[in-house]
Design a protein around this motif. Sequence first.
Motif, mmCIF file in Angstrom:
data_model
loop_
_atom_site.group_PDB
_atom_site.id
_atom_site.type_symbol
_atom_site.label_atom_id
_atom_site.label_comp_id
_atom_site.label_asym_id
_atom_site.label_seq_id
_atom_site.Cartn_x
_atom_site.Cartn_y
_atom_site.Cartn_z
ATOM 1 N N ASN A 225 0.835 -1.198 0.000
ATOM 2 C CA ASN A 225 0.000 0.000 0.000
ATOM 3 C C ASN A 225 0.874 1.255 0.000
ATOM 4 O O ASN A 225 0.663 2.156 -0.810
ATOM 5 N N VAL A 226 1.826 1.302 0.904
ATOM 6 C CA VAL A 226 2.744 2.440 0.964
ATOM 7 C C VAL A 226 4.184 1.922 0.843
ATOM 8 O O VAL A 226 4.458 0.772 1.166
ATOM 9 N N MET A 322 6.931 -0.510 -6.563
ATOM 10 C CA MET A 322 6.178 0.298 -5.584
ATOM 11 C C MET A 322 6.155 1.789 -5.918
ATOM 12 O O MET A 322 5.132 2.437 -5.712
ATOM 13 N N PRO A 323 7.237 2.388 -6.428
ATOM 14 C CA PRO A 323 7.153 3.837 -6.688
ATOM 15 C C PRO A 323 6.040 4.193 -7.675
ATOM 16 O O PRO A 323 5.252 5.126 -7.422
ATOM 17 N N LEU A 325 3.441 2.380 -8.444
ATOM 18 C CA LEU A 325 2.146 1.984 -7.889
ATOM 19 C C LEU A 325 1.666 3.016 -6.859
ATOM 20 O O LEU A 325 0.487 3.386 -6.826
ATOM 21 N N ARG A 326 2.586 3.465 -6.049
ATOM 22 C CA ARG A 326 2.249 4.466 -5.035
ATOM 23 C C ARG A 326 1.825 5.777 -5.716
ATOM 24 O O ARG A 326 0.870 6.431 -5.279
ATOM 25 N N ALA A 327 2.517 6.161 -6.773
ATOM 26 C CA ALA A 327 2.159 7.405 -7.474
ATOM 27 C C ALA A 327 0.726 7.290 -7.998
ATOM 28 O O ALA A 327 -0.073 8.228 -7.886
ATOM 29 N N LYS A 328 0.383 6.128 -8.551
ATOM 30 C CA LYS A 328 -0.980 5.954 -9.041
ATOM 31 C C LYS A 328 -1.971 5.961 -7.879
ATOM 32 O O LYS A 328 -3.068 6.515 -7.977
#
Length: 423
Positions: A225-226, A322-323, A325-328
């Motif tokens: 998630n984060v 993750m970067p 995915l987190r931005a989205k």
Amino acid sequence: MTDLFAPSHAAALDAADPLPTLRHEFLLPRHGGAEQTYFVGNSLGLQPRAARRYIDEVLDKWAHEAVEGHFTGDAQWMTYHGLVREPLARLVGAQPSEVVAMNTLTANLHLMMVSFYRPTRERPAILVEAGSFPSDRYAVASQVAFHGFDPHADLIELQPDEPGGLFSMGAIERAIAEHGPRLALVLWPGVQYRTGQAFDLPAIARLAHAAGAACGFDLAHAVGNVPLALHDSGADFAVWCHYKYLNSGPGAIAGCFVHERHAHADVPRFAGWWGHDPSSRFLMGPDFVPSAGADGWQLSNPPILGLAPLRASLDLFDRVGMPALRAKSIRLTGYLEALIHAGLSDTLEILTPAEPERRGCQLSLRVRGGREHGRALFEHLAARGVLGDWREPDVIRISPAPLYNTHADVLRFARTVQGWKTA
Ligand SMILES: *Cc1c(COP(=O)(O)O)cnc(C)c1O
């Protein structure tokens, strides 16, 4: 001016998004002939299509090779848990030797406390957040009692100091300063399940250690998630499950992190044969010699059928990273927040922090007007295939999961709430 509520606007946001959705990699439940609008990835993530292939591979190997399956091929069962090690380490920001997939979350929490909650008469206490997830609370209270201490005195539950049940860093700092000399362990969530608040984990670990306490994190709502940097955070341990944002199926095998500085230390633990050094495990000797790193906390040979779907899920996290995915995630949740501010704030109050760095994808939404009103809205949404989840007494949690939720999904939620208001 842009009409945030226009379907063409949501469609344009989806079309222009730098990270095209991976929704087609998942199986979506259906509701009345259409795909459900599913916002409950914080509770049970959707099934990756590839999960079945990985499970079938195990079933076929078992059928054709039986016990030999332990020793043949790249996906041999003897070393199968090693297949998820590197992708898991990337996901939580750990060294590969610091992570292991084993057991379930609450079981791992107990095992970690056996090693890292070592209370003394001077230092018996555990600090947790008030309103922590019940299983965590039961686990810590039972550990305090197990060691002969009194949970009423030695389980310290920090009350939130900000509206909506949020915690300021100052409150955490003051609690650790106040109770420091009595603290054996600080156990804190990465993302609080009820409010969706995300925390500065390195800062909490620093404070705990400076006070002389151990520090562990429950990452059930944070993993996938984060972004996480567990190694650098300095935490002694962390635990999490894989059925929420990690999409690995009901009751999936869980995850565990033990910091490298404990890799070779003579830490007390509850031992089992799978934690034994693999080079001599099958000499079947009477004395336990732990494997280095997190592997040394394993008990049993792992459920291979439980690990298989985790591989399918981690493939997707590795593909995206993750970067991105987190931005989205920040874009999707930001759109949800903007829609609420623009047209739904007479119905919904956002409890989750407004700053993106203080939250993950979930928004906890208090329905104005009391419990019955809230339940009616929740039922209205569910009857139209828009699924969030309900937390007593009046909160709906909506978690746009960036792997499979879209701006169109988010808009569908907002328009369905609008439809209820005008009905
Ligand atoms: C989901 C969740 C659990 C569930 O525990 P299991 O042992 O996996 O059943 C525990 N703690 C937290 C904080 C959770 O979010």
